[in-house]
Design a protein around this motif. Structure first.
Motif, PDB file in Angstrom:
ATOM      1  N   ASP A  39       0.849  -1.189   0.000  1.00 48.18           N
ATOM      2  CA  ASP A  39       0.000   0.000   0.000  1.00 48.18           C
ATOM      3  C   ASP A  39       0.886   1.240   0.000  1.00 48.18           C
ATOM      4  O   ASP A  39       2.008   1.213   0.468  1.00 48.18           O
ATOM      5  CB  ASP A  39      -0.887   0.039   1.239  1.00 48.18           C
ATOM      6  CG  ASP A  39      -1.931  -1.055   1.237  1.00 48.18           C
ATOM      7  OD1 ASP A  39      -2.424  -1.377   0.145  1.00 48.18           O
ATOM      8  OD2 ASP A  39      -2.250  -1.581   2.315  1.00 48.18           O
ATOM      9  N   VAL A  40       0.358   2.315  -0.519  1.00 47.10           N
ATOM     10  CA  VAL A  40       1.072   3.593  -0.541  1.00 47.10           C
ATOM     11  C   VAL A  40       0.261   4.574   0.292  1.00 47.10           C
ATOM     12  O   VAL A  40      -0.957   4.626   0.180  1.00 47.10           O
ATOM     13  CB  VAL A  40       1.220   4.115  -1.993  1.00 47.10           C
ATOM     14  CG1 VAL A  40       1.850   5.485  -2.008  1.00 47.10           C
ATOM     15  CG2 VAL A  40       2.016   3.131  -2.817  1.00 47.10           C
ATOM     16  N   ARG A  41       0.961   5.346   1.137  1.00 44.78           N
ATOM     17  CA  ARG A  41       0.260   6.337   1.955  1.00 44.78           C
ATOM     18  C   ARG A  41      -0.594   7.248   1.080  1.00 44.78           C
ATOM     19  O   ARG A  41      -0.214   7.592  -0.029  1.00 44.78           O
ATOM     20  CB  ARG A  41       1.251   7.178   2.741  1.00 44.78           C
ATOM     21  CG  ARG A  41       1.840   6.445   3.928  1.00 44.78           C
ATOM     22  CD  ARG A  41       2.881   7.280   4.576  1.00 44.78           C
ATOM     23  NE  ARG A  41       4.054   7.192   3.708  1.00 44.78           N
ATOM     24  CZ  ARG A  41       5.126   7.927   3.821  1.00 44.78           C
ATOM     25  NH1 ARG A  41       5.206   8.824   4.748  1.00 44.78           N
ATOM     26  NH2 ARG A  41       6.137   7.778   3.012  1.00 44.78           N
ATOM     27  N   ASP A  42      -1.740   7.649   1.600  1.00 43.63           N
ATOM     28  CA  ASP A  42      -2.655   8.547   0.888  1.00 43.63           C
ATOM     29  C   ASP A  42      -3.023   7.978  -0.476  1.00 43.63           C
ATOM     30  O   ASP A  42      -3.125   8.700  -1.465  1.00 43.63           O
ATOM     31  CB  ASP A  42      -2.041   9.946   0.711  1.00 43.63           C
ATOM     32  CG  ASP A  42      -1.669  10.572   2.047  1.00 43.63           C
ATOM     33  OD1 ASP A  42      -2.432  10.395   3.006  1.00 43.63           O
ATOM     34  OD2 ASP A  42      -0.619  11.210   2.110  1.00 43.63           O
ATOM     35  N   SER A  43      -3.213   6.677  -0.536  1.00 48.01           N
ATOM     36  CA  SER A  43      -3.465   6.052  -1.838  1.00 48.01           C
ATOM     37  C   SER A  43      -4.945   5.902  -2.110  1.00 48.01           C
ATOM     38  O   SER A  43      -5.749   5.675  -1.217  1.00 48.01           O
ATOM     39  CB  SER A  43      -2.783   4.687  -1.905  1.00 48.01           C
ATOM     40  OG  SER A  43      -3.311   3.835  -0.917  1.00 48.01           O
ATOM     41  N   GLY A  44      -5.275   6.017  -3.357  1.00 43.62           N
ATOM     42  CA  GLY A  44      -6.595   5.691  -3.838  1.00 43.62           C
ATOM     43  C   GLY A  44      -6.480   4.368  -4.581  1.00 43.62           C
ATOM     44  O   GLY A  44      -5.464   3.683  -4.479  1.00 43.62           O
ATOM     45  N   PRO A  45      -7.481   3.995  -5.322  1.00 46.86           N
ATOM     46  CA  PRO A  45      -7.419   2.749  -6.079  1.00 46.86           C
ATOM     47  C   PRO A  45      -6.218   2.731  -7.023  1.00 46.86           C
ATOM     48  O   PRO A  45      -5.970   3.683  -7.755  1.00 46.86           O
ATOM     49  CB  PRO A  45      -8.733   2.726  -6.870  1.00 46.86           C
ATOM     50  CG  PRO A  45      -9.633   3.667  -6.137  1.00 46.86           C
ATOM     51  CD  PRO A  45      -8.739   4.689  -5.494  1.00 46.86           C
ATOM     52  N   ASP A  46      -5.447   1.665  -6.974  1.00 47.82           N
ATOM     53  CA  ASP A  46      -4.292   1.450  -7.846  1.00 47.82           C
ATOM     54  C   ASP A  46      -3.171   2.478  -7.683  1.00 47.82           C
ATOM     55  O   ASP A  46      -2.283   2.564  -8.522  1.00 47.82           O
ATOM     56  CB  ASP A  46      -4.700   1.398  -9.326  1.00 47.82           C
ATOM     57  CG  ASP A  46      -5.644   0.251  -9.602  1.00 47.82           C
ATOM     58  OD1 ASP A  46      -5.437  -0.837  -9.022  1.00 47.82           O
ATOM     59  OD2 ASP A  46      -6.575   0.443 -10.393  1.00 47.82           O
ATOM     60  N   ALA A  47      -3.185   3.259  -6.603  1.00 41.46           N
ATOM     61  CA  ALA A  47      -2.140   4.274  -6.431  1.00 41.46           C
ATOM     62  C   ALA A  47      -0.764   3.639  -6.294  1.00 41.46           C
ATOM     63  O   ALA A  47       0.224   4.202  -6.759  1.00 41.46           O
ATOM     64  CB  ALA A  47      -2.440   5.155  -5.224  1.00 41.46           C
ATOM     65  N   ALA A  48      -0.689   2.475  -5.660  1.00 41.70           N
ATOM     66  CA  ALA A  48       0.612   1.825  -5.493  1.00 41.70           C
ATOM     67  C   ALA A  48       1.244   1.534  -6.842  1.00 41.70           C
ATOM     68  O   ALA A  48       2.452   1.663  -7.020  1.00 41.70           O
ATOM     69  CB  ALA A  48       0.474   0.535  -4.692  1.00 41.70           C
ATOM     70  N   ARG A  49       0.448   1.143  -7.823  1.00 39.92           N
ATOM     71  CA  ARG A  49       0.989   0.825  -9.143  1.00 39.92           C
ATOM     72  C   ARG A  49       1.469   2.086  -9.861  1.00 39.92           C
ATOM     73  O   ARG A  49       2.255   2.000 -10.785  1.00 39.92           O
ATOM     74  CB  ARG A  49      -0.029   0.073  -9.979  1.00 39.92           C
ATOM     75  CG  ARG A  49      -0.298  -1.329  -9.436  1.00 39.92           C
ATOM     76  CD  ARG A  49      -1.270  -2.081 -10.284  1.00 39.92           C
ATOM     77  NE  ARG A  49      -0.793  -2.332 -11.614  1.00 39.92           N
ATOM     78  CZ  ARG A  49      -0.030  -3.361 -11.975  1.00 39.92           C
ATOM     79  NH1 ARG A  49       0.362  -4.222 -11.069  1.00 39.92           N
ATOM     80  NH2 ARG A  49       0.329  -3.527 -13.224  1.00 39.92           N
ATOM     81  N   ARG A  50       0.989   3.265  -9.454  1.00 42.06           N
ATOM     82  CA  ARG A  50       1.455   4.522 -10.052  1.00 42.06           C
ATOM     83  C   ARG A  50       2.619   5.119  -9.278  1.00 42.06           C
ATOM     84  O   ARG A  50       3.130   6.178  -9.636  1.00 42.06           O
ATOM     85  CB  ARG A  50       0.299   5.516 -10.123  1.00 42.06           C
ATOM     86  CG  ARG A  50      -0.786   5.121 -11.104  1.00 42.06           C
ATOM     87  CD  ARG A  50      -1.795   6.241 -11.289  1.00 42.06           C
ATOM     88  NE  ARG A  50      -2.299   6.796 -10.048  1.00 42.06           N
ATOM     89  CZ  ARG A  50      -3.382   6.354  -9.399  1.00 42.06           C
ATOM     90  NH1 ARG A  50      -4.050   5.336  -9.844  1.00 42.06           N
ATOM     91  NH2 ARG A  50      -3.775   6.941  -8.285  1.00 42.06           N
ATOM     92  N   ALA A  51       3.022   4.464  -8.199  1.00 38.60           N
ATOM     93  CA  ALA A  51       4.123   4.956  -7.368  1.00 38.60           C
ATOM     94  C   ALA A  51       5.438   4.884  -8.137  1.00 38.60           C
ATOM     95  O   ALA A  51       5.580   4.158  -9.115  1.00 38.60           O
ATOM     96  CB  ALA A  51       4.220   4.112  -6.098  1.00 38.60           C
ATOM     97  N   TRP A  52       6.407   5.632  -7.658  1.00 37.92           N
ATOM     98  CA  TRP A  52       7.760   5.609  -8.207  1.00 37.92           C
ATOM     99  C   TRP A  52       8.640   4.753  -7.308  1.00 37.92           C
ATOM    100  O   TRP A  52       8.518   4.797  -6.083  1.00 37.92           O
ATOM    101  CB  TRP A  52       8.323   7.031  -8.270  1.00 37.92           C
ATOM    102  CG  TRP A  52       7.661   7.854  -9.330  1.00 37.92           C
ATOM    103  CD1 TRP A  52       6.548   8.623  -9.193  1.00 37.92           C
ATOM    104  CD2 TRP A  52       8.065   7.966 -10.688  1.00 37.92           C
ATOM    105  NE1 TRP A  52       6.243   9.213 -10.394  1.00 37.92           N
ATOM    106  CE2 TRP A  52       7.165   8.831 -11.330  1.00 37.92           C
ATOM    107  CE3 TRP A  52       9.119   7.427 -11.431  1.00 37.92           C
ATOM    108  CZ2 TRP A  52       7.256   9.172 -12.670  1.00 37.92           C
ATOM    109  CZ3 TRP A  52       9.221   7.761 -12.769  1.00 37.92           C
ATOM    110  CH2 TRP A  52       8.301   8.621 -13.374  1.00 37.92           C
ATOM    111  N   VAL A  53       9.512   3.969  -7.915  1.00 35.97           N
ATOM    112  CA  VAL A  53      10.438   3.133  -7.157  1.00 35.97           C
ATOM    113  C   VAL A  53      11.860   3.411  -7.637  1.00 35.97           C
ATOM    114  O   VAL A  53      12.111   3.543  -8.834  1.00 35.97           O
ATOM    115  CB  VAL A  53      10.115   1.624  -7.284  1.00 35.97           C
ATOM    116  CG1 VAL A  53       8.789   1.305  -6.637  1.00 35.97           C
ATOM    117  CG2 VAL A  53      10.128   1.166  -8.720  1.00 35.97           C
TER     118      VAL A  53
END
Length: 163
Positions: A39-53
């Motif tokens: 999970d990503v903080r302050d995430s909405g649906p699929d926000a983790a997949r839009r995160a930067w790594v």
């Protein structure tokens, strides 16, 4: 296997390439797969997949200045791009990059034996980011370790055999 006593923050994960010692493409694939399930903080649906790594080699002792430049690039242009790659002294540094997770998952889908890290990154059309000299210097030999300040009794506190 992995050492059992590696100190990690409570919310950190530890993954390893499969099969062990199969190289950086397999390690990146394992890390991305792990990140896809977080999970990503302050995430909405699929926000983790839009995160930067960030992709950073474990044997780079001074990556901070390079990572700072990559972060600046994401903050300035991240909405238009999917990948940034560090360029040190005119050379791409594939193990000093930052990737959007959803696109990186696509690029690293195939087994590690299929393609190199560089060929996978090229699929993402990464934007070059100049990083300070030394940011991507890695330690492959004892001479490298000494040249980067890791010697007995000082910064790295190496001990044991040097064979």
């Amino acid at each position: 296997g992995l050492p059992e006593n590696i100190p990690l923050p409570a919310d950190a994960g530890l993954v390893r390439e499969d099969p062990p010692y199969s190289g950086p493409a397999a390690a990146i694939r394992a890390g991305l797969s792990f990140m896809d399930g977080t999970d990503v903080r302050d995430s909405g649906p699929d926000a983790a997949r839009r995160a930067w790594v960030f992709v950073v080699a474990a044997d780079m002792p001074h990556p901070g200045p390079g990572l700072a430049e990559l972060r600046r690039a994401v903050l300035a242009h991240g909405s238009e791009e999917t990948a940034f790659i560090g360029v040190e002294d005119g050379r791409w540094q594939p193990l000093m990059s930052v990737l959007r997770l959803d696109r990186a998952l696509e690029a690293f889908t195939e087994p590690a034996e299929s393609h190199s890290v560089m060929s996978r990154l090229k699929r993402l059309s990464p934007v070059d980011v100049e990083i300070p000299t030394g940011s991507s210097k890695d330690i492959d030999t004892w001479d490298d370790a000494v040249s980067l300040g890791f010697v007995d009794g000082t910064a790295g506190r190496f001990s044991g055999s040097r064979t």
